[in-house]
Design an enzyme around this catalytic site. Structure first.
Site, mmCIF file in Angstrom:
data_model
loop_
_atom_site.group_PDB
_atom_site.id
_atom_site.type_symbol
_atom_site.label_atom_id
_atom_site.label_comp_id
_atom_site.label_asym_id
_atom_site.label_seq_id
_atom_site.Cartn_x
_atom_site.Cartn_y
_atom_site.Cartn_z
ATOM 1 N N GLU A 136 93.756 75.534 87.810
ATOM 2 C CA GLU A 136 94.828 74.855 87.089
ATOM 3 C C GLU A 136 96.192 75.394 87.513
ATOM 4 O OE1 GLU A 136 92.317 73.391 83.200
ATOM 5 O OE2 GLU A 136 94.003 74.758 82.888
ATOM 6 N N TRP A 165 95.627 72.689 93.571
ATOM 7 C CA TRP A 165 94.975 73.220 94.774
ATOM 8 C C TRP A 165 93.523 72.756 94.874
ATOM 9 C CZ3 TRP A 165 98.269 74.374 98.211
ATOM 10 C CH2 TRP A 165 99.476 75.001 97.894
ATOM 11 N N ILE A 166 93.325 71.480 94.630
ATOM 12 C CA ILE A 166 91.982 70.916 94.661
ATOM 13 C C ILE A 166 91.755 70.247 96.023
ATOM 14 C CG2 ILE A 166 90.316 69.444 93.497
ATOM 15 C CD1 ILE A 166 91.467 71.852 91.861
ATOM 16 N N PHE A 240 81.162 79.287 88.239
ATOM 17 C CA PHE A 240 81.101 80.522 89.021
ATOM 18 C C PHE A 240 79.905 80.524 89.966
ATOM 19 C CE2 PHE A 240 83.672 83.494 86.011
ATOM 20 C CZ PHE A 240 84.831 82.861 86.427
ATOM 21 N N ASN A 244 80.382 81.169 93.973
ATOM 22 C CA ASN A 244 79.690 82.186 94.757
ATOM 23 C C ASN A 244 79.075 81.604 96.018
ATOM 24 O OD1 ASN A 244 80.265 84.497 93.250
ATOM 25 N ND2 ASN A 244 78.598 84.127 91.824
ATOM 26 N N GLN A 283 95.693 102.208 127.919
ATOM 27 C CA GLN A 283 94.895 102.858 126.880
ATOM 28 C C GLN A 283 95.215 102.331 125.483
ATOM 29 O OE1 GLN A 283 95.317 107.104 127.272
ATOM 30 N NE2 GLN A 283 94.214 107.178 129.227
ATOM 31 N N LEU A 342 99.450 89.430 122.379
ATOM 32 C CA LEU A 342 99.819 88.229 123.134
ATOM 33 C C LEU A 342 101.322 88.129 123.362
ATOM 34 C CD1 LEU A 342 97.431 85.734 121.340
ATOM 35 C CD2 LEU A 342 97.246 86.464 123.711
ATOM 36 N N GLU A 367 89.250 81.106 96.181
ATOM 37 C CA GLU A 367 87.940 81.679 95.816
ATOM 38 C C GLU A 367 88.059 83.164 95.474
ATOM 39 O OE1 GLU A 367 86.294 79.299 95.429
ATOM 40 O OE2 GLU A 367 86.344 77.883 97.093
#
Length: 388
Positions: A136, A165-166, A240, A244, A283, A342, A367
């Site tokens: 929510e 955030w669905i 939950f 998981n 190195q 890089l 999550e």
């Protein structure tokens, strides 16, 4: 295709022939279908919906579920698929997780036989897309403070509230919506997204998961029949259990993104010359590559161990928290170190590193944030809760 990192540490020795077959199939799909468009789709914030059919045809959607058109694959096989998909792009592993580990798992774990028969075969085939509406706007780390409500009205349920955030919500055919009833008990509902009062709006302005879809959802008097309720979902333990499943996939997936960054750094260290020699002959560079490789392999060994525990039915939420916390945290560190090796080219789309680093910032949050998983592990170690 053999990767550089696979020539040093023989992870294949820990896998079965079936697991390697799933891994190879996912690697081929990711290499042929996702990688060629990953950078342009990230740049253009484009969700390439036509890839869904390919994922379904390979059996990747809900692949850990038995029956109902699903593959019934083992936990390690599923993890390896997540690993390969996220090595191409986190957004597509997220799709696999939202569809299979969240929406389909909610129905498989908590739904009636009629609900399973109606939805799971279509979802496995990619013909119906699902989303999982739990988080929510006020904060995702405290689902017990959920404000979305579901009240009885005759034979129906009426749902009101907001979610944020669905993943996939604006393209989904059904939403698994979690809301509290009049007694404060969390319940789950299968809500067709065409239902009056359901509105999903994609979130704009993202610097991560740009080729994926996350949405705000508004639920304004959404009326569903009693048959829409997931009959075996009562209390927070129900969502939950699905989370998981998704977290388990992240343990593997984040290491896929890390592998992609590490591969880019190793290859570039062989070809980029500074002061008359490849930087890989220095190195300090070799030390950084070695440290990244060791953390990558530790993450993969943890993932395999958790997979074997899951297959025995012995995997605990705290163990999943160990894997999620470690994999994402180390994957981000590998991405950042690879970017540095890089040099200036590391910020361009010639290499996938900046895209992975940005996406991993989102994976780190969803999550369960690092802090939430630290508190889960801390509670397991001490027997004392420290969430409030």
């Amino acid at each position: 295709m053999t990767l550089i990192v696979e020539t040093v540490f023989d992870l294949d020795a820990l896998l079965t022939d079936e697991e390697r077959a799933w891994r190879d199939k996912a690697r081929a799909f990711a290499t042929e279908s996702i990688l060629p468009v990953a950078e342009v789709d990230f740049e253009n914030k484009h969700f390439r919906r036509e890839l869904i059919g390919g994922l379904a045809a390979q059996g990747f959607l809900g692949m850990h579920i038995k029956g109902y058109g699903c593959a019934g694959a083992g936990a390690v096989s599923y993890g390896l698929v997540c690993h390969e998909i996220e090595a191409a792009d986190s957004g597509w592993r997220t799709f696999v997780s939202v569809q299979g580990s969240l929406a389909m798992s909610a129905i498989a774990k908590h739904g009636s036989e009629e609900q399973k028969q109606e939805w799971l075969p279509r979802m496995a085939a990619g013909e119906a897309i699902g989303c999982f509406a739990l988080t929510e706007p006020q904060g995702g780390s405290d689902p017990a403070a959920m404000t979305a409500t579901a009240r009885r009205d005759g034979d129906d349920w009426v749902i009101d509230g907001a979610k944020r955030w669905i993943g996939l919500a604006s393209i989904a055919d059904l939403a698994i919506v979690w809301a509290k009833d009049e007694e404060g008990v969390v319940r789950g509902f299968i809500v067709p997204t065409q239902t009056s009062g359901f509105e999903a709006t994609p979130i704009a302005g993202k610097w991560a998961m740009r080729s994926s879809i996350q949405c705000d959802i508004r639920l304004d008097g959404v009326r569903v029949p009693a048959s829409a309720q997931l009959p075996n979902a009562r209390g927070l333990s129900a969502p939950f259990a699905c989370l998981n499943e998704a977290r388990f996939g992240i343990v593997w997936g984040a290491m896929g993104a890390a592998r992609s960054c590490l591969e880019a750094a190793v290859q570039r260290s062989r070809t980029r010359e500074v002061f008359g020699a490849p930087i890989g002959s220095r190195q300090l560079v070799q030390a950084k590559l070695a440290d990244m490789f060791v953390e990558y392999e530790k993450g993969m060994l943890t993932a395999v161990h958790l997979g074997r525990l899951k297959e025995r039915g012995a995997l605990t939420p705290a163990q999943i928290s160990v894997g999620k916390l470690n994999s994402v945290r180390e994957a981000l560190e590998i991405a950042h170190t690879s970017r540095a090796l890089l040099a200036g080219d590391g910020i361009t789309d010639e290499f996938p590193v900046m895209r992975h680093a940005a996406n991993l910032e989102a994976v780190r949050t969803y999550e369960g944030t690092d802090e939430i998983h630290q508190l889960v592990i801390g509670r397991e170690l001490t027997g004392l809760g420290a969430f409030a």
